[in-house]
Each structure stands twice: as C-alpha cells, then as structure tokens.
Motif scaffolding. Structure first.
Motif, mmCIF file in Angstrom:
data_model
loop_
_atom_site.group_PDB
_atom_site.id
_atom_site.type_symbol
_atom_site.label_atom_id
_atom_site.label_comp_id
_atom_site.label_asym_id
_atom_site.label_seq_id
_atom_site.Cartn_x
_atom_site.Cartn_y
_atom_site.Cartn_z
ATOM 1 N N GLY A 1 0.882 -1.271 0.029
ATOM 2 C CA GLY A 1 0.069 -0.283 0.092
ATOM 3 C C GLY A 1 1.078 1.115 0.069
ATOM 4 N N MET B 1 -2.385 1.148 -4.382
ATOM 5 C CA MET B 1 -1.319 -0.303 -4.065
ATOM 6 C C MET B 1 -0.452 -0.199 -5.117
ATOM 7 S SD MET B 1 -3.405 -3.033 -1.982
ATOM 8 C CE MET B 1 -3.565 -2.966 -0.290
ATOM 9 N N CYS C 1 -8.751 2.764 -1.439
ATOM 10 C CA CYS C 1 -7.439 2.543 -2.396
ATOM 11 C C CYS C 1 -8.108 2.773 -3.936
ATOM 12 C CB CYS C 1 -7.411 0.563 -2.486
ATOM 13 S SG CYS C 1 -5.783 0.096 -3.342
#
Length: 808
Positions: free
Chosen positions: A113, A134, A215
C-alpha cells in the motif's frame, strides 16, 4: 394454516384496540432493534464479510512468525503474547521464490500500500491530488480471481522493470476523478512524476484487500523505487512486500506451509538461523482480506463497535423486559377472556399459541421498522466513528439477515413466551367467578421485571457518566502550545520552497509560517533510543521532529533556555538540536543541558536550546522527551493567522497553483479541527452512551409508571374505602411511592454487581478517571432514584385525589 392466519388477524386487532400503547411498544422495539442491527451491520462490513471475489475461502495470508525482528522492515510487525514477532512482510526476492517454486500448490501474489502518512501526489486531467492506492504484482488480480469492469488488469508481463507504466483504478476513483467517463481507458495519470496509462476499471463492489482503507489506484509493484523509494527490487535486506496466496484445489494447507517454510529458511540463511529463531511460516484465512494483528486499521475500526454492540444490546434487553411487563399487564386484563375460551374447550397449548402469535406480530412489526431505521443509522454511525478516508461496504448480506432473524426469535421468546405461559396457566374457574378482586393485586413478577430494568439502566448511566467525564478531562488538557488560529496542511514543495514560504507569509492576516516533517497532534510520530548521557548502558526513548527555524515562534512553544534555531543551523554545520523539558528532566536533572551532546544514530548533536513540553502525536499521552532537528525541507505546514484560518485556504491554494501546479494541497484543516477529530471517538461514546442511557431510563420509567398506574386502577375500591374511613391523601399516596422506591432500590442492588463487573471492560476508553469512580456511581444512583420517584408520583397523586363516592 387457516388457524394461523386467524391468529395473526386477531393479534393485529388486539394491537389496534390499544393504539397508543401498541405504538409506544413498536417504537421502543424499533429503536432497540434498529440500533443493534446498525452496529452489527458495521461490524459485519469490517470483520465478517468476505472479499467480493470467487471462492474467497481459498485465499490465505502468508505470515512469518519467530523470535526475530528484521533491521530494515517497511511494513507491519506485531508482537504476540509469547514474545515472538509476526509479520506478513517479506523481501521481494523471497516473494519471487514463493511465486516461482510454489506454483504447483498455490498462486502467490504480492502488494504494498502507498504510504498513508506521506501519500504520493497524482495528477489527473491537470489537477493534483494525494493518492491512496497499492503497488501490486502482475498476478495480483488473477490470484484474487477479479475481473475488471472496463479494460483489463495488471498482468504478469508488467513485473518486468522496463515495461511502460500502467494503472488500474477503482470504480470510486473512476467516478470521482474521471466523472464516470466511458473513454477512460488509455488516459494518462501522473503518479509522482511517473506517467501511467489507465488500462482498467475495477468492479464497484471491490474496495481492496485492506478493509477500511480507501484504495484508488493500482500500479505494478516494479514501480516501487520510483514511487516509494524504499529500496532496489533485488535487495535482500529490506522487508517490504506483503503476500497472499490462493490455494490450488485439494491442496493441503500444511503442505504449503512446509514448502514455504523450507524456501524461507533457505532464503534467510545468510541473515539468521531459522531453527534458533524458531522462524516458521503461518497461513491465515484471507477470505476477508487482511485479518488479525496484521490489520491494525481494521481492528481499530472494529474495536468501538464491540463496545457499542454491548451497549445497544443492553438497551434491547431493557426493551424486551419492558414489553414482557406490558404483555403481562395485558394478559391480566384478559384473564376472563381466556377463562371463557378454556371453559368452551380451548386447550392450554392453543391459548399459548394465540398469545405467542400476538407477540410474533408485534416483533415482526418492530423488526421491520428497526431494519428500516438501521439503514438510516448505519451510514450516520460510520461517519461519526471513522475517519473520512475510511471506506466500507455498508450493504446488508446473509450475516445481517441472520442476525435480524435471531433478534426476532430472541425478542419473541424473551418478552412473549413467559407472559403467554403465565396467562394461559391461570385457573379458568377462579376468573369466571371473580371478574375483579378487591385489595392489592399480586404483581411480584412485574415488580421484579421493573427492578431488572432499573438495574440495567444504572449500568448504562454509569457508563455514560464515565464517558462524559472522560470527554471533560480531555477538553482540559494543555497541549503545550497555542492551538488557536493555526491552519495546517501538506504541500510537498521542494524546488521553490522559499518562494512559497514568502508568498504565504505575505498573505493578509498571516503572522508566521513554519513547517515540519510530522504535524503535531495528527497521530504520526518518529522516535528512537539514545544512550543516556553519563550512563550509556541505559537507553532513553525519545521522539524526533524536523522543523524550520520559525517552528517554536509560530507554534508559540516557550523557549526556556539557550537559543532558537538560526539559518546557519544545518546538518552539515554544528548539528544543533533543541530539546524539551522532559528530556532535560530525564537526561540532565542536575545541570544545564546547553552545550552538552547527545549521541543519536551514531552522530553527536549539540544542544543549543531548551523549550517547554508539548504534546506530540496524541493529546491524551503524557509529555515525552522530544528532540527538535533543524530542517530545510519538510512537507507539513502550519500557518498562524490573526483571524479564522479557514478564510486563508483559497488564497493558499492560489499561491501554490501559481508556484507549482503539480503539487497538491492536502490534509487542509485547522489544528482545532484536527484535535476535534482526535477526540471524535470519545465524544461519540459520550453522546451515544448518554442517549442510550436516556432511552433505557425512559423505558424503565414507562414500565414503572404503567405498573403503578395499573396498581392504582385495580386498587381503586380499596383506596375509596380507606379514604371514606378518614385516610389522608398523603397516607394513601405513600404506599405507592414506597413501592416504587423499593423497586428502584432492588434495581440498584441488581445493577451494582453488574456495573462493577462490566465497567472494567471500558477502561481503555477512559482518560483521567477510573472505571470504579464513586462520584459517577453516586450521581447515577441519585439521578435514577429521582426519576423513579417522578414516574411514580403521577399515579400516586391520582390515587390521592380519588373521590370515595365514585370509587365505591
């Protein structure tokens, strides 16, 4: 089936006969069930729900465990109770070994990440943002079994270092940054000066493998040196890659563990002796993404939910006890009806079925209303409990539906079964001969139910009082510097920093500008250990902070001795440092520290000044030793103004855009707002606990009032005779008040042991107060007794005003 339908219709008619009491019962049940369903739904989203991928039960997290701690680890490492360390972080060559040599037993994939504390800047369509995402191996999406919504995903050929950079974006990022443009494939995003082509968009349901963390962008793992700059890919010294696996069908998990353990021992043999360090590979369930000690964000999100689930569970229990008392009262009024039914041949089982059907009707309506209420409460709780960048799927699934069904059964049995058994057990002959009974009714069981409600309410009141006092204690904490009129933000501008500082400093209302590598009271920290001067065998824990020469002046941290930083103070000059009073007390208790040196990271630094103590990363933590280093480049700014700093934000954005449009202005807020965010959980617990305690106490009062009112109604004849014989109103009212006080006292007696045994669970949520605080307990008891007297005073007053002639 016809009989069941008739029972349901009759049950609905019974509810409609008493609309006000039925509405109150359904409202209380809906509130209790809605709160429980909402909290459980959030807990399910964070901990229980599987990843939206095919066959999530085949996914495993790969972790190493042992008495070993790598020197260069860039990832999660956690101590377990036996003193060993556990981590899912490996070197990149170790992952490649797993992937290549273990291909027969599983598909191994890796990821890392972005640094959430110092995220990279991304430019999309000419606008700069800070990105959360990521870096993933080429087989990451194939290992998950995830198909893209648009385009294609990152493939194994992207693991080669010189392949053109590509990016896959989440559905949420597609909507937010590209407006859902169907032609997004082929467009370019700039990620920390790396031009990456968008090749795919992920499905809406997939929110990442690290639940709770937003994300937006996925790029190949081979871009790590350019984006994060941790180390070279081939480095055997840095542990930074996190790994998961999808097991092949019919492969034994222990077989995979042994294979990986052998490979890992061979890969690390030049660094450690795996047998002496008890180093081994452990696989964990990966169906829900990261789990256990390796998902601190996820566990931190779930921790308050466990406490809230307990609190709302108590409220539901109070509701059920209250409804049981209500149904007992209704059953007492229907004794003659059931006596007639029994005389006409109805069996006891048939009567119990009728009463249970009525309870089920009430429960179903309450559960339905509660489920609808939970759909509104759940997103509200999520916004209150968690930071704005947290993202979870709030949709209900089979776990939530099963929980609601369990609540339906639980509530029906708890408040419906016992009243049904007691009502159907009544002697029909007695109730056919006597429609009313002169004298005091036997209400011992209903009184016990009210006492239980009071005891549970006491528990919630004490918890609410402890949380409220914690919040008050936090508000009185001194930060060590002036937090008013401070605007903090992140602007990673290095090339034209001096120009930016000058431009911001000249804006209207700006008094001073400073920067640091970590903002104060924002949760981040940097620390190390140093040998104690005069006794090198003792290690002293210190916190570190890189700051500009205007830091103390801007933050208004008092300089107690020596001098402040100057423009000549650099790493290459005399290595000047400033220390706070806590470090002086620990390292130089009997002498002036000015001119002394501290050995930090194998270098000697000279102390040129001493400043006052200040809070660093958490307002609730005690003052700790801090060392300030001079810095010429750091991304986190603090600007002190003469008025509300919020008005300064548009001007700062304009200045930054004119100097370097490729740099994003991020994490913009006032320091007071940041402190408010830091205490959000405490404020949330205080207000929620107070609301739940009020709701439980209200239900207890309703139950007590209903019992006393019913008592007065059934004793009207007796009270009329007593008043006709000369009894004064006070003498008539006192037994009713006394009965209420006895029930309240019994409830306090029931609640005290529960309170003393349960409040220790909330110890970690308290600040500046012990869970067994006597003042909080005394105030809660007094408040509960006062409310009890108030609830009983209305029927007692009515009893004292009864006209003897009308009563007789």
């Amino acid at each position: 089936m016809t009989a069941l339908i008739n029972d349901i219709r009759f049950g609905i008619r019974q509810l409609l006969k008493q609309p006000l009491s039925s509405f109150i019962a359904i409202l209380m049940l809906a509130l209790g069930i809605g709160a429980n369903t909402a909290v459980f739904g959030l807990l399910n989203s964070v901990l229980l729900r599987s990843l939206p991928v095919p066959k999530p039960d085949e996914l495993r997290g790969i972790n190493w465990v042992g008495d070993f701690c790598p020197g260069n680890i860039h990832g999660r490492i956690t101590s377990v109770p036996n003193g060993e360390q556990i981590s899912n972080t490996f070197t990149y060559p170790a992952f490649c070994e797993f992937r290549d040599r273990g291909a027969n037993v599983a598909t191994f994939f890796a990821y890392l990440g972005f640094n959430t504390f110092d995220p990279p800047t991304v430019q999309i369509r000419g606008q700069a943002f800070t990105a959360d995402g990521m870096m993933v191996s080429g087989n990451f999406f194939q290992g998950l079994g995830l198909k893209p919504l648009l385009g294609r995903t990152i493939m194994p050929e992207h693991d080669r270092p010189n392949v053109a950079p590509v990016a896959v974006i989440s559905y949420q990022a597609w909507q937010k940054y590209f407006g859902g443009d169907p032609n997004v494939i082929g467009q370019t995003i700039v990620l920390k000066q790396v031009n990456a082509t968008v090749i795919g968009v992920l499905p809406k349901a997939f929110l990442g493998v690290d639940k709770g963390r937003r994300c937006d962008i996925y790029v190949p793992l081979t871009l790590q040196p350019q984006i994060e700059g941790i180390c070279a890919l081939e480095s055997h010294d840095y542990w930074w890659v996190e790994a998961m696996a999808r097991l092949k069908p019919s492969v034994d998990e222990s077989q995979v563990s042994r294979l990986l353990g052998a490979l890992f021992a061979r890969m690390t043999s030049d660094v450690i002796d795996a047998s002496k360090k008890n180093l081994r590979i452990v696989l964990t369930d990966g169906g829900g993404g990261l789990s256990g000690a390796l998902a601190p964000r996820r566990l931190a999100m779930a921790k308050p939910l466990y406490l809230l689930l307990g609190l709302v569970g108590i409220v539901l229990l109070v509701t059920c006890v209250n409804l049981a008392g209500l149904l007992l009262a209704r059953g007492a009024m229907r004794h003659h009806e059931f006596a007639v039914r029994a005389a006409l041949g109805a069996r006891r089982g048939r009567l119990i079925r009728q009463l249970l059907t009525e309870s089920i009707v009430l429960s179903v309506i309450g559960v339905g209303c509660g489920f609808l209420l939970a759909a509104w409460i759940k997103p509200l709780l999520a916004r209150i409990l968690w930071p704005s960048d947290a993202i979870v799927d709030l949709q209900s699934d089979l776990h939530v539906y099963g929980f609601v069904l369990a609540i339906l059964v639980f509530t029906t049995v708890l408040f419906g079964l016992l009243p049904a058994l007691r009502t159907a057990r009544a002697n029909p002959l007695t109730h056919l001969k006597h429609r009313t009974v002169l004298g005091a009714p036997r209400l011992h069981f209903r009184k016990l139910l009210v006492s239980i409600q009071v005891g549970l309410s006491l528990l919630l009141l004490v918890a609410a009082g402890l949380f409220a006092r914690t919040l008050i204690n936090i508000r009185w904490i001194e930060a060590g510097f002036n937090v008013e009129n401070l605007l903090v933000f992140r602007a990673d501008i290095n090339q034209r920093r001096a120009e930016f500082n000058t431009a911001v400093g000249s804006l209207p209302g700006v008094q001073a500008v400073t920067y640091s590598n970590i903002p104060l009271l924002c949760g981040g920290s940097s620390g190390t250990t140093i040998p104690l001067p005069g006794n090198p065998s003792i290690k002293l824990n210190i916190l570190k902070l890189d700051v500009s020469e205007t830091f103390l002046q801007t933050m208004r941290i008092p300089l107690l001795a020596g001098r402040d930083f100057q423009t000549i103070d650099t790493e290459a000059s005399q290595r000047a440092i400033i220390v706070n009073q806590s470090l002086v007390d620990s390292a130089f208790p009997d002498e002036s520290p000015i001119g002394h040196t501290l050995r930090i990271h194998q270098k000697d630094y000279t102390i040129v000044g001493v400043c006052g103590d200040t809070k660093y990363y958490d307002l609730k933590k005690a003052y700790e030793p801090i060392v300030f280093f001079p810095s010429r480049s750091a991304p986190f700014y603090a600007v002190r103004t003469t008025k509300n700093p919020k008005h300064l934000v548009p001007m700062v954005r304009q200045v930054l855009g004119s100097i370097d449009p490729d740099v994003a202005l991020a994490n913009v807020k006032t320091l007071e707002a940041q402190i408010s965010e830091n205490t959000l959980q405490e404020r949330c617990f205080a207000w929620l606990a107070l609301s739940l305690a009020f709701l439980a106490m209200l239900q207890s009062c309703i139950g007590l009032y209903g019992l006393m009112a019913n008592d007065v109604t059934r004793r009207t004849g007796e009270i009329g005779i007593r008043m006709a014989l000369g009894a004064r109103p006070g003498v008539v009212a006192w037994p009713i008040l006394r009965s209420a006080l006895i029930m309240a006292g019994t409830g306090v007696g029931i609640g005290l042991p529960m309170t003393w045994s349960i409040v220790k669970i909330i110890r970690s949520y308290l600040f500046g107060i012990q869970p067994y605080d006597p003042l909080t307990l005394i105030v809660a008891v007094i408040l509960l007794m006062m409310v009890t007297v108030l609830a009983a005073w209305i029927p007692a007053r009515r009893a004292a005003k009864i006209d003897p002639m009308e009563a007789l």
